[in-house]
Design an enzyme around this catalytic site. Structure first.
Site, PDB file in Angstrom:
ATOM      1  NE  ARG A  68      -2.548  -3.385  -6.265  1.00 36.19           N
ATOM      2  CZ  ARG A  68      -2.062  -3.427  -5.144  1.00 36.19           C
ATOM      3  NH1 ARG A  68      -2.098  -4.652  -4.763  1.00 36.19           N
ATOM      4  NH2 ARG A  68      -1.911  -2.471  -4.299  1.00 36.19           N
ATOM      5  CB  ILE A  94      -5.353  -3.531  -1.288  1.00 38.80           C
ATOM      6  CG1 ILE A  94      -4.754  -4.841  -2.362  1.00 38.80           C
ATOM      7  CG2 ILE A  94      -5.398  -2.380  -1.917  1.00 38.80           C
ATOM      8  CD1 ILE A  94      -5.563  -4.904  -3.725  1.00 38.80           C
ATOM      9  CB  SER A  95      -0.041  -5.405   0.750  1.00 39.93           C
ATOM     10  OG  SER A  95      -0.563  -5.705   2.187  1.00 39.93           O
ATOM     11  CD  GLN A  96       5.012  -1.005  -1.780  1.00 39.74           C
ATOM     12  OE1 GLN A  96       5.442  -1.077  -0.379  1.00 39.74           O
ATOM     13  NE2 GLN A  96       5.936  -0.292  -2.566  1.00 39.74           N
ATOM     14  N   PRO A  97       1.926  -3.872  -4.280  1.00 33.27           N
ATOM     15  CG  PRO A  97       1.186  -3.238  -6.287  1.00 33.27           C
ATOM     16  CD  PRO A  97       1.386  -2.905  -4.861  1.00 33.27           C
TER      17      PRO A  97
END
Lengths: 245, 800
Positions: A68, A94-97
């Site tokens: 990431r 970038i979205s939350q994992p």
């Protein structure tokens, strides 16, 4: 002999290309493992609400593999594995994992399938999908992001991802139908062409909410007869009524 | 000097109004509110500043005043330019603590210009405290004119251009202040400052280009490949930006059914203040390109009515008008608040939009929706409230602090009164999970129906949902079984879910768009059966908004906060109502900052002096600061509703308040001569009159005003000013009376009086909103009246 050496060199090169470039151990292995523990915890906490007691093992493996930190801007690398969204420039995130894992899990894809992503962004979601399926097609509307993601995915060896700059509203007709479609930006309606390009039995996933604050996910399932069923998922362990479960 | 005071006050209030506009454009309204509230602490801090350097500042009074005014002028522009370079992102606050550093930097930057402006006025008031009434008169007159002037300026120039205006006026004030100086050098500096005004005019506009947060809708739209702004239109109501994208056209059709064969045709996006978006749809004459309209939730009432006469409240880019025309409305009245939007649709983009607003059966009215309805004698078969706020803003609780008179019980009652027999009121809103807006709409409609004498509202209501919108219908006379059959068919064909209709089986509630629980149906049903218990148990605030508490968007409940905060990283952050929390944060921060910057130095200085009564006198000015704004804010809100247009209303009422208070202040100098005589203490008389008038107004007069709502606009303005005049006139007196009395007893305390009053004003603005949300404007006025009475008791009696 010389031919053999060239062949060996080419083979070595080919192997290097086939293996994603991040395969070697990296300095972020420990933070990534910590991120995985956080995701597992969140999954356990929200299972009643998402309908998933645990995420598909393949999704979790992909999350554990994809670097990431390669997908976030340099100054934010140290925060790459925190369970939160991060800005990637041009007003995108970038979205939350956990949300990436949830969306990938909801897409419910098999190794030989084909997926369309609308909104490449950093390319992280595409990379996760690339670990899970045969082909990923991804469309981005912001030129610099599209260019960066293309270069990044190529550098990291994701040869099964094809990206392009353009309008995602009409999907990608040449490669349709898709087994799953992920729309990574909130939309005010689901484009009819995307529904049309979804294979019978396929799934479409869309997040709803402001940037940095994903509030719910929409899952559209296309039945074998072409009819649709949708599920709205609030990915948080919260019930609106006291005493209600 | 007095003219200079007026000019500085005028430009300071203009700057405040301008900053609110500018920061609402580059950031969001609630952040703008917080940043400006805290920056206004500059008024309080100026008291500390003057107290610490009083002798030096007063020795060279003209020079100090002029320097402060000039520094205000310069910093007003420079601080804005610098602030635009701070990468504050409010949306990221929950994840990134560094954002707090940026936010603090913004407070500090904007505090600087207000500090300089307040130093000017504070210096004049404390130096000439024996004539405080006159100084305060000019201060308030200037402020009143400044508020009016900036609204007028905003009709002519874009808000960033207004900065030059503010700086120029402040520069003129600096120059004027030098005129009376004894020192030739200062007078020379004054003439130089005068010429510096010309320099301001040549500041390149490039320096002032607004840098919008990249997360606002407009920034996002412009980031797409080939996007281009077609035009920018500005007035005090907002900045409209039209965006076109020939490659990736904008497409807006909230709630469009999955079964729609195609999406909307090419559209242009119109953003208001960089966010709330309206779409202008290209009409090329082909009916085929508009088939999507019948697949939107807003089409439902047209399936229940035959060629209805329609009233659209919130015409925006014309979506609802287009829908009505396409689905067979016989006549359409469309109301739009912003004349620029109407002009766009008629002139600049008329051809693109197929001359929608000039079609033979469409009449467009520039008006505020509530005022239009109240004023109208017509009856409509269908009244539609358009969905005009953005989904993202709606979801993040951005509007929590915004008053809205469109969604109150009284508003609904007024809409219902204007329905023809069998007519329908239809409202669509974004769907939120867990449900909030939708259930509050339902609760509001139930209450309005009950007030209209409908014993059983259940037969009058119906609700449906798509995956991202909820539509409420209220039918005059109730829904027939044929209606319900049509509604069910409408939903089935579009894969929408029925949420509620009379007699709906629970099994029908969760068919197409599955939720883990049928929350909407359950909520709607319980609101009709055991509303009290349900709203008490529910974790969001669902009690209907009223004209006295017009906070429809307020869903916050304190007891839910710990749970959501604990879940913030697991998705809970999206459910927290940030607007309300930011209001609390504003209050707390203002309290702490005021304590450190104003109260602490005051206490330290008090320890080193032998004076007494400081606490009591200080409290007097503090309480006045609270009370004045409580009453002023409440009356502005009450009169907005009466006057109709929020921009004119705020300008007229605010200016009226300030000007009449200024006149009252001027009048109060007559009491100075009475000090020491055996007559009643004027402060008791004045505060008692304020309390009686204010209370009388909220309990009696304001209920009568709606009877005059049909009057011509100038008459309404005149009436509003007549109402304000006596109250504001009296409210202008206690502050200068107090200053005059302190100047006799403890002149060293004057700067603190000024500072504490400024500090209280900051707290008061935030506190007033909080109290209005919790208890309503009537309570706010009563509270303000009580504070005035209490203040009178705090002020030491005049020396006899």
């Amino acid at each position: 002999m010389r031919t053999l050496r060239v062949a060996v060199a080419l083979f070595a090169l080919g192997t290097a290309c086939a293996l994603p470039a991040h395969a070697e151990s990296d300095a972020f292995a420990e933070p990534r493992a910590a991120m995985m523990r956080l995701i597992e915890k969140d999954v356990a906490l929200t299972r009643e609400f998402t309908g998933a007691a645990q995420f598909d093992a393949r999704v979790m493996q992909a999350m554990a593999r994809v670097p990431r930190h390669e997908f976030v801007p340099g100054p934010l690398r140290n925060h790459a594995y925190e369970n939160r969204p991060l800005p990637i420039g041009h007003g995108q995130t970038i979205s939350q994992p956990y949300i990436v894992a949830l969306m990938s899990d909801l897409a419910d894809v098999d190794a030989d399938e084909k997926v369309l992503e609308v909104g490449t962004g950093s390319g992280y979601q595409a990379a996760i999908l690339a670990e899970l399926v045969r082909e990923v097609y991804s469309i981005e509307i912001i030129e610099p992001l599209a260019e960066q993601a293309r270069e990044r995915l190529a550098r990291l060896g994701y040869a099964n991802v094809t990206t392009r700059l353009g309008d995602g509203y009409y999907g990608w007709q040449e490669h349709a139908p898709f087994d799953a479609i992920l729309v990574t930006a909130a939309a005010n309606h689901v484009p009819p062409s995307l529904i049309a390009q979804l294979r019978a039995g396929g799934r479409l996933v869309i997040p709803v909410g402001a940037r940095f604050l994903t509030q719910q996910l929409l899952l559209v399932e296309k039945n074998a007869d072409g009819s649709l069923r949708t599920r709205q998922i609030l990915p948080v362990r919260f019930v609106p009524l006291t005493g209600s479960h | 000097m007095l003219a200079a005071v007026a000019l500085v006050s005028g430009s300071a209030i203009a700057y405040e109004i301008l900053l609110m506009r500018l920061l609402s454009i580059v950031q969001w309204h609630h952040f703008a509110y917080m940043i400006i509230s805290l920056a206004l602490l500059g008024y309080g801090v100026s008291g500390t500043f003057i107290a610490l350097f009083k002798s030096r500042l007063q020795r060279a009074l003209h020079g100090s005043f002029a320097a402060s005014a000039a520094l205000f002028a310069i910093s007003a522009v420079v601080c804005f330019v610098l602030a635009q370079r701070i990468p504050f992102n409010g949306l990221e606050l929950v994840w990134n603590p560094y954002q707090l550093v940026y936010l603090s930097a913004l407070y500090l930057l904007f505090l600087v210009p207000f500090l300089f402006a307040a130093t000017c006025v504070g210096l004049a008031l404390t130096t000439f405290a024996w004539a405080a009434g006159r100084v305060y008169l000019f201060d308030l007159l200037g402020a009143g004119c400044g508020a009016m002037a900036i609204v007028a300026v905003l009709f002519v120039v874009a808000p960033q251009g207004g900065l030059k205006f503010v700086a120029a006026v402040a520069m003129v004030a600096a120059s004027l202040a030098c005129v009376g100086a004894e020192s030739a050098r200062v007078r020379f500096a004054g003439s130089l400052t005068g010429t510096a005004v010309l320099l301001l005019l040549v500041i390149p506009m490039d320096w002032l280009v607004l840098r919008l947060s990249p997360y606002k809708g407009l920034s996002q739209a412009l980031a797409a490949v080939d996007a281009r702004p077609l035009g920018e239109y500005s007035n005090p109501l907002g900045l409209l930006t039209v965006v076109d994208n020939p490659t990736i056209p904008f497409r807006y059709a909230p709630g469009l059914s999955f079964n729609a064969p195609r999406g909307p045709p090419r559209q242009l996006a119109v953003f208001t203040d960089g966010d709330a978006v309206s779409a202008i749809t290209h009409i090329d004459g082909s009916l085929d390109s508009l088939t999507y309209l019948d697949y939107t939730p807003g089409a439902l009432p047209y399936h229940l009515l035959d060629a209805p006469r329609v009233l659209v409240l919130g015409a925006g880019g014309g979506h609802e008008v287009l829908l009505a025309r396409h689905l067979g409305a016989s006549w359409i009245d469309a109301v739009e608040l912003n004349p620029l939007m109407v002009r766009l649709l008629i002139d600049d983009l008329g051809a693109f939009a197929g001359n929608l607003f000039t079609t033979h059966n469409v009449a467009v009215h520039v008006s505020e929706a509530r005022a239009f309805v109240a004023d109208s004698r017509a009856r409509f078969d269908l009244i539609k409230l358009a969905l005009l706020d953005s989904a993202a803003a709606s979801g993040a609780g951005v509007h929590a602090l915004s008053e809205s008179y469109l969604y109150t019980v009284e508003a609904f009652a007024s809409y219902l009164q204007h329905l023809s027999p069998g007519g329908i009121l239809a409202i669509t809103r974004w769907l939120k999970l867990p449900p909030r807006d939708s259930l509050k709409l339902m609760a509001t409609a139930i209450e309005a129906l009950r007030r209209a004498g409908v014993a059983d509202p259940s037969r009058h209501l119906a609700m449906v949902r798509s995956w991202n919108t909820v539509t409420l219908l209220v039918r005059n006379g109730g829904f027939s079984s044929a209606d319900i059959e049509r509604l069910r068919e409408f939903c089935r064909a579009r894969s929408f879910d029925a949420v509620y209709y009379h007699g709906m089986p629970a099994s029908e509630a969760n068919r197409f768009n599955l939720l883990s629980e049928p929350y909407f149906h359950m909520g709607a049903t319980r609101l009709l059966t055991d509303a009290a218990a349900f709203t008490a148990q529910y974790k969001f605030h669902l009690t209907p908004a009223t004209d006295d508490q017009p906070y429809f968007y307020h869903f916050f409940k304190w007891r839910t906060l710990p749970e959501l905060y604990a879940l913030r990283a697991q998705g809970g952050a999206g459910l927290i109502e940030w607007g309300y929390l930011l209001l609390i944060a504003t209050l707390l921060q203002a309290g702490v900052a005021g304590g450190v910057l104003i109260l602490l130095p005051l206490w330290l200085q008090g320890r080193s002096r032998s004076g007494s009564g400081g606490l009591r006198t200080g409290s007097y000015f503090f309480v006045l600061g609270l009370a004045f704004l409580f009453i002023e804010i409440a009356f502005i809100q009450k009169l907005i509703l009466f006057l109709g247009n929020p921009v004119y209303a705020v300008a007229v009422v605010l200016s009226g308040f300030l000007v009449f208070a200024g006149l009252g202040s001027g009048f109060s100098t007559r009491f100075d001569k009475l000090e020491g005589t055996r007559r009643a203490d004027p402060i008791h008389v004045v505060t008692a009159i304020i309390a009686v008038i204010a209370t009388g107004y909220v309990l009696l007069l304001l209920d009568l005003l709606p009877l005059a709502i049909g009057l011509a606009e100038p008459l309404k303005v005149l009436l509003a000013l007549l109402v304000i005049a006596p109250l504001a006139f009296c409210m202008g007196m206690p502050f200068p009376i107090g200053l005059h009395r302190v100047s006799v007893r403890r002149p060293d305390f004057l700067p603190w009086a000024w500072g504490l009053n400024g500090f209280a004003s900051v707290l008061s603005a935030a506190l007033a909103t909080l109290l209005a949300i919790q208890f309503g404007f009537t309570a706010l006025v009563l509270c303000g009246s009580a504070l005035y009475l209490g203040a009178a008791w705090l002020l030491p009696a005049p020396a006899r």
